[in-house]
Each structure stands twice: as C-alpha cells, then as structure tokens.
Scaffold this active site. Structure first.
Site, PDB file in Angstrom:
ATOM      1  N   LYS A   2      -8.606  -0.239  37.290  1.00  0.00           N
ATOM      2  CA  LYS A   2      -9.420   0.795  36.650  1.00  0.00           C
ATOM      3  C   LYS A   2      -8.856   1.150  35.278  1.00  0.00           C
ATOM      4  CE  LYS A   2     -11.270   5.438  37.517  1.00  0.00           C
ATOM      5  NZ  LYS A   2     -11.270   6.594  38.447  1.00  0.00           N
ATOM      6  N   LEU A  53      -7.145  -6.658  43.381  1.00  0.00           N
ATOM      7  CA  LEU A  53      -8.025  -7.531  44.156  1.00  0.00           C
ATOM      8  C   LEU A  53      -9.288  -6.807  44.618  1.00  0.00           C
ATOM      9  CD1 LEU A  53      -5.431  -9.577  46.234  1.00  0.00           C
ATOM     10  CD2 LEU A  53      -6.753 -10.309  44.236  1.00  0.00           C
ATOM     11  N   ALA A  54      -9.917  -6.095  43.701  1.00  0.00           N
ATOM     12  CA  ALA A  54     -11.259  -5.586  43.976  1.00  0.00           C
ATOM     13  C   ALA A  54     -12.247  -6.733  43.739  1.00  0.00           C
ATOM     14  CB  ALA A  54     -11.561  -4.385  43.088  1.00  0.00           C
ATOM     15  N   LYS A 105     -16.737  -5.940  23.562  1.00  0.00           N
ATOM     16  CA  LYS A 105     -17.238  -5.700  24.921  1.00  0.00           C
ATOM     17  C   LYS A 105     -17.914  -4.335  25.014  1.00  0.00           C
ATOM     18  CE  LYS A 105     -17.678  -6.215  29.437  1.00  0.00           C
ATOM     19  NZ  LYS A 105     -17.746  -4.911  30.053  1.00  0.00           N
ATOM     20  N   SER A 138     -18.583  22.961  -4.536  1.00  0.00           N
ATOM     21  CA  SER A 138     -17.681  22.546  -3.468  1.00  0.00           C
ATOM     22  C   SER A 138     -17.255  21.111  -3.717  1.00  0.00           C
ATOM     23  CB  SER A 138     -18.390  22.653  -2.110  1.00  0.00           C
ATOM     24  OG  SER A 138     -17.590  22.167  -1.085  1.00  0.00           O
ATOM     25  N   SER A 164     -17.485  -9.828  31.247  1.00  0.00           N
ATOM     26  CA  SER A 164     -18.818  -9.356  31.639  1.00  0.00           C
ATOM     27  C   SER A 164     -19.514 -10.384  32.517  1.00  0.00           C
ATOM     28  CB  SER A 164     -19.688  -9.087  30.402  1.00  0.00           C
ATOM     29  OG  SER A 164     -20.983  -8.667  30.796  1.00  0.00           O
ATOM     30  N   GLU A 205     -26.408  -3.328  26.325  1.00  0.00           N
ATOM     31  CA  GLU A 205     -26.895  -3.393  27.709  1.00  0.00           C
ATOM     32  C   GLU A 205     -27.623  -2.094  28.072  1.00  0.00           C
ATOM     33  OE1 GLU A 205     -24.532  -2.930  31.854  1.00  0.00           O
ATOM     34  OE2 GLU A 205     -23.884  -4.628  30.619  1.00  0.00           O
ATOM     35  N   HIS A 256     -21.253  -4.711  23.510  1.00  0.00           N
ATOM     36  CA  HIS A 256     -22.055  -5.438  24.504  1.00  0.00           C
ATOM     37  C   HIS A 256     -22.626  -4.464  25.530  1.00  0.00           C
ATOM     38  CE1 HIS A 256     -22.280  -6.973  28.641  1.00  0.00           C
ATOM     39  NE2 HIS A 256     -22.696  -8.121  28.134  1.00  0.00           N
ATOM     40  N   ASN A 257     -21.771  -3.592  26.061  1.00  0.00           N
ATOM     41  CA  ASN A 257     -22.235  -2.644  27.072  1.00  0.00           C
ATOM     42  C   ASN A 257     -23.225  -1.644  26.494  1.00  0.00           C
ATOM     43  OD1 ASN A 257     -20.322  -3.991  28.591  1.00  0.00           O
ATOM     44  ND2 ASN A 257     -19.534  -2.150  29.549  1.00  0.00           N
TER      45      ASN A 257
END
Length: 486
Positions: free
Chosen positions: A74, A9-10, A182, A481, A127, A189, A185-186
């Site tokens: 968190k 409940l933050a 997400k 190589s 978000s 952002e 998305h960030n």
C-alpha cells in the site's frame, strides 16, 4: 539465487510473481503475514521458480547481485516502513523498486534519500489490474537511471506488447517521472470512465434505451475509433444479468469511490497552472455522486426543465442522436488526452524530465486500463512531430474534432435542455472553444483585479511584459501591487 525479490503477496503481487516465473525468472517472495507465503508456494506457485521466505533478511539473502527488491504494498508510510526494513541488508548498487500507486513527490524523496546511501531506487507505475499483472501490464518506470539496465530485461519481458511487438514499458525519466506518468494515466482513466458514464446516462435516461440496446451500442462502438478496454468492459457490463435475470448494473448504487490518483492529477494541474478541466470534472462528479442522500432529497424539491424527465425525455431521431453521442464521446476523449499531455509537458519542464510522449502512448497501448486503438494515433502524432505543442493541433486529431463538432454541440445543448448532467462532455467542449479563441474575456478580469486590488494589467498596444495600473475612481492613488501569478 533469485533474479528478483518481491514483497507483498496481494492480488497484484502474486500475479506479477507468476508472470515473472512464466518468463524464466526466479523470484523470491515475502509477505508480512508469512502464512500467505506458505499458501502461495503450496498453491498457485507450486512447481514454479518461486522461492518462499519468512523474513526480509532471508529474502535478501536469496537474491543475486545487484539485489533487486520490488515492493507491491500500500502506498504511503507502508512503503517507507519496508524500505527501512530492507536497507540494512543491502549493499551499494542494490535496487529497491516501488510498484505501488505512490504519489510522485514521495518517489522524488526516496530516490534522493536512497542515493545518499549508495542505493538505487525505482518508482514505477504498474497498470492493468489483476489480469494485466498476470498476463502483461503496462509498466512506467522512473527514478535513478542507473538502475534501469538491471531491471529492463525483467520488466520488458513481463509487460504487455503493442500489436507491433513493442514492449509497453520503457524508461520514463528521472526522479518521480514514472509515478507522475502513472498518475496522469489514472487521471485520464477517471475522465474516460466519466465520459462513458455520461454517454450511458444520455442513452438510458434521455433516450429510454434498455440494457440490451445499450449492449448492442457499446458492442458496435468497440469496432470504431472508440475500440478500447473500457468500452469493451462496458459492453459486457450492460449484458450481465443478476440471479433474477435483471441487469446487475441497475442494482448498483450510484455512489462512486476513488483512491486519490485522480485528485492528485487535478491538484497537480492547479499547481502547474494547466487547464486540465476534464479530469477535474471527473473527480468532482465522483464526489457529487457520493452525496447520494442529499441528491435524493434534492430530486424531490428541485424542478427540472421537463416534467417527468429525464427518462425518455428526448423526442427526436434516436438513431441519429446515438451517433451524435458516439462522436461527442470521441471528441471529448481527444480533449482529455490532450489535457493530460499538456500536464505531463508542464511537469517535465518543471522537474527537468525528458519524457518521450510517443513512447508514453506506446506504454499505454497494451496492458493498462486506458489501453485503446486510439493511443496508436497519439504515438504517430508525436513520432511525426516530437515537439508538438498540443495534441489537438496534429492533423489527425484536428480533423476528428472538426468532423465531430456538430454532433458534440448537439449533445451538450440537448443534455442541457432535457436536464441530464454531462460535466465532462460540457467542459471538453468549453475547453475546445476556449483554446481556439484568440480573444477571451480575461481582459475584464484583469481590469477588475486592477480596480479593486491594483494588481496591474498588460495592454494590447504595448509589448508583453509591461504592466500598468489605472486609478479607476480618481481617489485610489497610483501605487500598484506587485505583479505575480500563484
């Protein structure tokens, strides 16, 4: 019996619960600090269809079947700790939802681990911050597909909606797809915020514009293709005064923080071999800002191109240059989104996800931090061509880039001349020039790699997939190589 239970409940948790109750759902709530449950029930939740509980066992006992438990805690080990507490009280077919900013590999693991216990897991991006959670966020769910029918009504009721009435929430894909989208998305952002910051710095430092002028500019820009939440709040920030009447933003220390999702995006881009350069530069710009003391010392010892620069260093037509900055911002923003979509496509191929890219644009059109009018055009591009190779190849975006090109180049060149850092603008233009180039200097790099390490190369006069090695010095031998790409 409650329709869903929520743990945590933050700010985000409380507002999501209130949102659910407003839409007719009964919600059971629990918080590790149980006094917060009591305060919430007696305060904001009073009189609403919200049931307080004081243990995980009590929470689960209040839930209708299949039980739906949403975690708003968190990211990291805390999520695993609560899953471990919840699981003993659940039965096969029950659902656990992680609505935090979890790293997508953790979601992949949790989907698999809980499936072995007969439980369904959803990892969903949420978000929109406090306001979005309360009034309608963007929700990006992924995980165990069998869980979607049991949460779809709740999620699509509480989420934001597009101007056309479509919910800004749809099933993204299996495994970690929801949290991956997400994460991107960030990352976007981060890029948007850095681009807007560079535009602000060019006008304030380069043109010497005051904050009232900047408020007017961002107000005007918010009526153009740049119309978006981030431009809107930038407009408001420019006008906000501290108690002494001075602009508050000029008193805020220029050292940006970050929670890690932008870094995750950049790391994933490197892992996928995708040139997501703008988000990477945005992350590095924040880390450069954080070494404030070093920058202050360097400013006293390192010379720039113009004495007394950068403030007011530009001596050309300021009105015209502001419009150049607007167009450069739009063009760079297009590149950032194109790179983000390239990364999602690469991840979808790697992990076997079927992502609807037009639907992703719709999910981002409302509720979330990067919501903008611009996303409607992205949706149209992918609806028109679902197998679009790159966003900038769509007619609309190709034409916008062509129209902005002159302004874009003038902004990057001018910033270099007067010594104002614009890493995001510059890397966007470099990506555009690189992507449109049929030939780049990687042939020399391959020659160098073969010269010092016998790493081989392909030839332009031979079919792709055939590799060659040259004894460049005459003494190196003909053994090569193995050919590989990390």
């Amino acid at each position: 019996m409650a329709d869903i239970g929520l743990i945590g409940l933050a700010v985000m948790g409380q507002n999501l619960v209130l949102n659910m109750a407003d839409h007719g759902f009964t919600v059971a709530v629990y918080n590790r600090t149980t006094s917060r449950v009591d305060d919430f029930i007696a305060g904001p939740a009073a009189g609403k269809s919200i049931v307080g509980t004081h243990s995980v066992e009590e929470l689960v006992s209040k839930l209708d079947r299949p039980r739906r438990v949403m975690l708003m805690v968190k990211a990291g080990s805390v999520v695993d700790d609560f899953i471990a507490q919840v699981v003993p009280h659940l039965e096969a077919g029950d659902i656990i939802i992680d609505g935090g900013n979890s790293h997508f590999p953790d979601t992949v693991r949790r989907v698999d681990e809980l499936a072995q216990k007969g439980l369904l897991f959803i990892g969903t991006g949420v978000s929109g911050g406090e306001e979005g959670a309360r009034n309608g966020p963007s929700i990006m769910p992924g995980g165990n597909r069998d869980a979607w029918p049991h949460v779809k009504k709740i999620f699509q009721s509480i989420c934001a909606h597009t101007p056309d009435g479509e919910p800004c929430c749809d099933w993204v894909g299996d495994g970690g797809a929801g949290h991956y989208v997400k994460m991107v998305h960030n990352g976007i952002e981060y890029g948007d915020m850095q681009l807007i910051g560079e535009a602000y710095h060019l006008m304030h430092a380069g043109l010497g514009m005051n904050y009232d002028d900047l408020h007017e500019v961002f107000s005007a820009w918010n009526t153009t293709e740049l119309d978006s939440f981030l431009i809107e709040i930038t407009r408001d920030i420019m006008a906000f005064k501290d108690e002494d009447g001075r602009p508050l933003v000029e008193k805020i220390l220029d050292a940006a923080g970050q929670k890690g999702t932008g870094k995750w995006t950049a790391i994933s881009a490197l892992d996928m071999g995708m040139p997501v350069t703008l988000i990477g530069e945005a992350v590095f710009a924040r880390t450069l800002s954080a070494i404030k003391d070093e920058r202050v010392e360097a400013s006293k010892r390192l010379a720039g191109p113009v004495a007394g620069a950068p403030y007011g260093a530009y001596d050309g037509d300021r009105t015209a240059f502001v419009e150049d900055i607007r167009k450069a911002l739009l063009a760079s923003k297009i590149i950032s989104y194109a790179q983000g979509y390239m990364l999602m496509a690469a991840a979808a191929a790697e992990y076997g996800w079927s992502i609807d890219y037009g639907a992703v644009a719709n999910m981002w059109r409302g509720g979330c931090i990067i919501r903008s009018v611009f996303l409607g055009d992205i949706n149209k591009a992918y609806v028109t061509n679902p197998v679009l190779k790159n966003l900038i190849l769509a007619d609309y975006f190709r034409d916008k880039l062509a129209d902005a090109q002159g302004s874009w180049r003038r902004v990057v060149a001018t910033a270099a001349q007067i010594g104002i850092p614009i890493p995001a603008f510059a890397t966007a233009l470099s990506f555009y020039d690189g992507y449109r180039s049929a030939v780049v200097p990687a042939n020399l790099i391959q020659a160098q790699r073969d010269y010092f390490g016998a790493h081989t190369y392909e030839r332009t006069d031979k079919p792709r997939g055939e590799y060659f090695h040259t004894n460049w010095t005459g003494t190196g031998g003909d053994v090569s190589s193995s050919t590989y790409n990390a």
